[in-house]
Design a protein around this motif. Structure first.
Motif, PDB file in Angstrom:
ATOM      1  N   LEU A  49       1.501 -12.429   3.137  1.00 27.43           N
ATOM      2  CA  LEU A  49       1.501 -11.133   3.818  1.00 27.43           C
ATOM      3  C   LEU A  49       0.771 -10.094   2.965  1.00 27.43           C
ATOM      4  O   LEU A  49       0.052  -9.241   3.492  1.00 27.43           O
ATOM      5  CB  LEU A  49       2.935 -10.684   4.107  1.00 27.43           C
ATOM      6  N   GLN A  50       0.941 -10.169   1.652  1.00 26.45           N
ATOM      7  CA  GLN A  50       0.232  -9.249   0.762  1.00 26.45           C
ATOM      8  C   GLN A  50      -1.283  -9.493   0.821  1.00 26.45           C
ATOM      9  O   GLN A  50      -2.071  -8.544   0.814  1.00 26.45           O
ATOM     10  CB  GLN A  50       0.731  -9.419  -0.673  1.00 26.45           C
ATOM     11  N   ILE A  51      -1.705 -10.748   0.901  1.00 30.60           N
ATOM     12  CA  ILE A  51      -3.137 -11.045   1.049  1.00 30.60           C
ATOM     13  C   ILE A  51      -3.666 -10.455   2.347  1.00 30.60           C
ATOM     14  O   ILE A  51      -4.750  -9.848   2.375  1.00 30.60           O
ATOM     15  CB  ILE A  51      -3.386 -12.569   1.002  1.00 30.60           C
ATOM     16  N   ALA A  52      -2.909 -10.629   3.443  1.00 29.58           N
ATOM     17  CA  ALA A  52      -3.342 -10.078   4.732  1.00 29.58           C
ATOM     18  C   ALA A  52      -3.499  -8.562   4.632  1.00 29.58           C
ATOM     19  O   ALA A  52      -4.485  -7.995   5.135  1.00 29.58           O
ATOM     20  CB  ALA A  52      -2.333 -10.442   5.820  1.00 29.58           C
ATOM     21  N   PHE A  53      -2.545  -7.913   3.977  1.00 28.87           N
ATOM     22  CA  PHE A  53      -2.622  -6.462   3.795  1.00 28.87           C
ATOM     23  C   PHE A  53      -3.811  -6.086   2.917  1.00 28.87           C
ATOM     24  O   PHE A  53      -4.576  -5.169   3.224  1.00 28.87           O
ATOM     25  CB  PHE A  53      -1.319  -5.956   3.185  1.00 28.87           C
ATOM     26  N   ASN A  54      -4.005  -6.793   1.805  1.00 27.07           N
ATOM     27  CA  ASN A  54      -5.128  -6.509   0.914  1.00 27.07           C
ATOM     28  C   ASN A  54      -6.462  -6.626   1.642  1.00 27.07           C
ATOM     29  O   ASN A  54      -7.385  -5.833   1.420  1.00 27.07           O
ATOM     30  CB  ASN A  54      -5.122  -7.471  -0.280  1.00 27.07           C
ATOM     31  N   ASP A  55      -6.561  -7.632   2.511  1.00 25.77           N
ATOM     32  CA  ASP A  55      -7.809  -7.834   3.255  1.00 25.77           C
ATOM     33  C   ASP A  55      -8.077  -6.688   4.225  1.00 25.77           C
ATOM     34  O   ASP A  55      -9.229  -6.280   4.420  1.00 25.77           O
ATOM     35  CB  ASP A  55      -7.763  -9.159   4.015  1.00 25.77           C
ATOM     36  N   ILE A  56      -7.002  -6.169   4.835  1.00 21.47           N
ATOM     37  CA  ILE A  56      -7.159  -5.023   5.738  1.00 21.47           C
ATOM     38  C   ILE A  56      -7.660  -3.808   4.972  1.00 21.47           C
ATOM     39  O   ILE A  56      -8.568  -3.098   5.417  1.00 21.47           O
ATOM     40  CB  ILE A  56      -5.823  -4.720   6.451  1.00 21.47           C
ATOM     41  N   VAL A  57      -7.080  -3.576   3.790  1.00 17.81           N
ATOM     42  CA  VAL A  57      -7.504  -2.452   2.950  1.00 17.81           C
ATOM     43  C   VAL A  57      -8.949  -2.627   2.508  1.00 17.81           C
ATOM     44  O   VAL A  57      -9.755  -1.692   2.549  1.00 17.81           O
ATOM     45  CB  VAL A  57      -6.579  -2.308   1.722  1.00 17.81           C
ATOM     46  N   ALA A  58      -9.304  -3.855   2.076  1.00 17.28           N
ATOM     47  CA  ALA A  58     -10.657  -4.117   1.613  1.00 17.28           C
ATOM     48  C   ALA A  58     -11.675  -3.929   2.740  1.00 17.28           C
ATOM     49  O   ALA A  58     -12.753  -3.371   2.528  1.00 17.28           O
ATOM     50  CB  ALA A  58     -10.755  -5.537   1.058  1.00 17.28           C
ATOM     51  N   GLU A  59     -11.321  -4.391   3.927  1.00 14.92           N
ATOM     52  CA  GLU A  59     -12.215  -4.222   5.078  1.00 14.92           C
ATOM     53  C   GLU A  59     -12.434  -2.745   5.387  1.00 14.92           C
ATOM     54  O   GLU A  59     -13.549  -2.301   5.662  1.00 14.92           O
ATOM     55  CB  GLU A  59     -11.624  -4.925   6.296  1.00 14.92           C
ATOM     56  N   LYS A  60     -11.357  -1.969   5.315  1.00 20.00           N
ATOM     57  CA  LYS A  60     -11.445  -0.532   5.553  1.00 20.00           C
ATOM     58  C   LYS A  60     -12.347   0.142   4.527  1.00 20.00           C
ATOM     59  O   LYS A  60     -13.136   1.037   4.844  1.00 20.00           O
ATOM     60  CB  LYS A  60     -10.040   0.072   5.517  1.00 20.00           C
ATOM     61  N   ASN A  61     -12.247  -0.314   3.270  1.00 21.66           N
ATOM     62  CA  ASN A  61     -12.998   0.309   2.184  1.00 21.66           C
ATOM     63  C   ASN A  61     -14.371  -0.313   1.967  1.00 21.66           C
ATOM     64  O   ASN A  61     -15.094   0.076   1.040  1.00 21.66           O
ATOM     65  CB  ASN A  61     -12.196   0.231   0.878  1.00 21.66           C
ATOM     66  N   GLY A  62     -14.695  -1.306   2.782  1.00 20.90           N
ATOM     67  CA  GLY A  62     -15.994  -1.950   2.653  1.00 20.90           C
ATOM     68  C   GLY A  62     -16.115  -2.824   1.426  1.00 20.90           C
ATOM     69  O   GLY A  62     -17.210  -3.061   0.920  1.00 20.90           O
ATOM     70  N   GLY A  63     -14.972  -3.335   0.936  1.00 23.45           N
ATOM     71  CA  GLY A  63     -14.972  -4.134  -0.282  1.00 23.45           C
ATOM     72  C   GLY A  63     -14.989  -5.613   0.001  1.00 23.45           C
ATOM     73  O   GLY A  63     -15.166  -6.061   1.139  1.00 23.45           O
ATOM     74  N   ASP A  64     -14.761  -6.388  -1.049  1.00 23.30           N
ATOM     75  CA  ASP A  64     -14.775  -7.845  -1.000  1.00 23.30           C
ATOM     76  C   ASP A  64     -13.373  -8.353  -0.704  1.00 23.30           C
ATOM     77  O   ASP A  64     -12.461  -8.174  -1.501  1.00 23.30           O
ATOM     78  CB  ASP A  64     -15.271  -8.394  -2.340  1.00 23.30           C
ATOM     79  N   ILE A  65     -13.190  -9.016   0.434  1.00 24.77           N
ATOM     80  CA  ILE A  65     -11.851  -9.470   0.807  1.00 24.77           C
ATOM     81  C   ILE A  65     -11.387 -10.645  -0.046  1.00 24.77           C
ATOM     82  O   ILE A  65     -10.227 -11.029   0.003  1.00 24.77           O
ATOM     83  CB  ILE A  65     -11.759  -9.869   2.297  1.00 24.77           C
ATOM     84  N   ASP A  66     -12.295 -11.236  -0.868  1.00 27.43           N
ATOM     85  CA  ASP A  66     -11.884 -12.352  -1.711  1.00 27.43           C
ATOM     86  C   ASP A  66     -11.251 -11.905  -3.017  1.00 27.43           C
ATOM     87  O   ASP A  66     -10.758 -12.721  -3.782  1.00 27.43           O
ATOM     88  CB  ASP A  66     -13.089 -13.249  -2.020  1.00 27.43           C
ATOM     89  N   VAL A  67     -11.276 -10.593  -3.276  1.00 28.83           N
ATOM     90  CA  VAL A  67     -10.670 -10.083  -4.499  1.00 28.83           C
ATOM     91  C   VAL A  67      -9.145 -10.139  -4.378  1.00 28.83           C
ATOM     92  O   VAL A  67      -8.570  -9.656  -3.415  1.00 28.83           O
ATOM     93  CB  VAL A  67     -11.116  -8.633  -4.778  1.00 28.83           C
ATOM     94  N   LEU A  68      -8.486 -10.748  -5.370  1.00 25.16           N
ATOM     95  CA  LEU A  68      -7.023 -10.886  -5.350  1.00 25.16           C
ATOM     96  C   LEU A  68      -6.383  -9.680  -6.010  1.00 25.16           C
ATOM     97  O   LEU A  68      -6.713  -9.313  -7.121  1.00 25.16           O
ATOM     98  CB  LEU A  68      -6.606 -12.164  -6.076  1.00 25.16           C
ATOM     99  N   SER A  69      -5.449  -9.049  -5.298  1.00 24.07           N
ATOM    100  CA  SER A  69      -4.771  -7.874  -5.825  1.00 24.07           C
ATOM    101  C   SER A  69      -3.994  -8.211  -7.089  1.00 24.07           C
ATOM    102  O   SER A  69      -3.469  -9.314  -7.254  1.00 24.07           O
ATOM    103  CB  SER A  69      -3.809  -7.317  -4.774  1.00 24.07           C
ATOM    104  N   ASN A  70      -3.892  -7.221  -7.991  1.00 27.72           N
ATOM    105  CA  ASN A  70      -3.084  -7.393  -9.198  1.00 27.72           C
ATOM    106  C   ASN A  70      -1.634  -7.697  -8.871  1.00 27.72           C
ATOM    107  O   ASN A  70      -0.927  -8.343  -9.645  1.00 27.72           O
ATOM    108  CB  ASN A  70      -3.162  -6.140 -10.069  1.00 27.72           C
TER     109      ASN A  70
END
Length: 309
Positions: free
Chosen positions: A282-303
């Protein structure tokens, strides 16, 4: 924007797996002393009042008693940041307009009394009070938010959303954010994927969920990219949703040890393992949503998801 995982004394200790996980804990008697069991104490903490628990009881403690439970829990971990939430009157049990209005008024009265109690206490600077916005429509949400602002609150959470459909939840979150500012707003207990997309778009500061643990208790496992949910084939749940009888590839701490443990329905220790796995995805899904919003790399793993070695 941050995801606080809801936790209680009988749940998996998420910070032992993910040291940076923000945690929300309710100020109920069973949780008193429970944080001490964590090898790694949470650095970011929300201590709510446990109103959903207390509203089902024949009697409830006083505001002062709840506050004492919260502050005793605070002493167990001494986090880097913490928010203490006053007692609110949940609206999901209220059926008439009169009952809903009285619940909102009671919540505001408690907020006023709680802020007075907080102001005369000697607490560290990293501890701040959080006011609860309760409303049954846009007008009542705006009224509640403005009243809390006038009292002096600078941090806010919006509650009583659990019984609403996801479109209505998003409308109410947006309404509260327009009044208090999204950077000052926490959303209690809302974590559907559409809602997470909306909350990221709105820019709320944080939200919380017990969804990883609740799904694990009902024999469900999450996987991400894309996010999906499966029921364990060995469970006796009568459902038509997709079932799974063996693990899929996964790098969570549980699957790196023994992924087959996820598929043992009971006892409770296996449910706890599933909840850690579910939180990871679920945290990965959330991180990917944030990354998509910010135009970042969705493969980056959150700390947050970097397990301790």
């Amino acid at each position: 924007m941050e995801f606080y995982v809801g936790w209680s004394h009988s749940d998996a200790i998420f910070t032992n797996y993910f040291p940076n996980s923000p945690i929300l804990v309710s100020g109920v008697p069973d949780n008193r002393g429970a944080i001490r069991r964590s090898k790694i104490k949470p650095e970011k903490l929300i201590l709510d009042c446990g109103s959903v628990f207390y509203v089902k009881q024949k009697s409830r403690p006083t505001l002062k008693e709840i506050y004492n439970i919260q502050t005793s829990m605070l002493e167990e971990c001494r986090p880097r940041s913490a928010y203490l939430v006053h007692f609110d009157e949940p609206m999901f049990t209220k059926t008439t307009l009169s009952e809903q209005y009285m619940a909102m008024e009671r919540t505001l009265f408690n907020a006023y009394e709680y802020l007075n109690l907080f102001s005369i206490s000697v607490l560290p600077n990293y501890v701040e009070p959080m006011g609860v916005i309760q409303g049954f429509d846009e007008a009542s949400i705006e009224f509640s938010a403005y009243e809390l602002t006038k009292m002096g609150y600078k941090n806010f959470g919006i509650g009583s959303l659990l019984t609403k459909n996801h479109k209505r939840q998003i409308q109410m979150i947006k309404c509260a954010a327009d009044v208090v500012g999204p950077n000052n707003l926490h959303v209690f207990g809302v974590t559907g994927i559409p809602q997470m997309h909306a909350m990221v778009e709105i820019g709320v500061r944080s939200f919380d969920s017990t969804r990883p643990t609740m799904a694990a208790a009902f024999f469900q496992v999450f996987y991400s990219r894309p996010f999906r949910t499966y029921f364990l084939s060995k469970s006796h749940a009568k459902i038509s949703s997709p079932r799974l009888d063996e693990p899929l590839p996964c790098d969570c701490p549980i699957c790196r040890e023994n992924a087959a443990d996820l598929f043992i329905p009971s006892p409770r220790e296996y449910m706890r393992l599933r909840s850690v796995h579910n939180y990871y995805h679920l945290q990965i899904a959330f991180n990917d949503i944030v990354a998509e919003k910010n135009g970042g790399d969705i493969d980056v793993l959150s700390n947050v998801l970097r397990a301790r070695n």
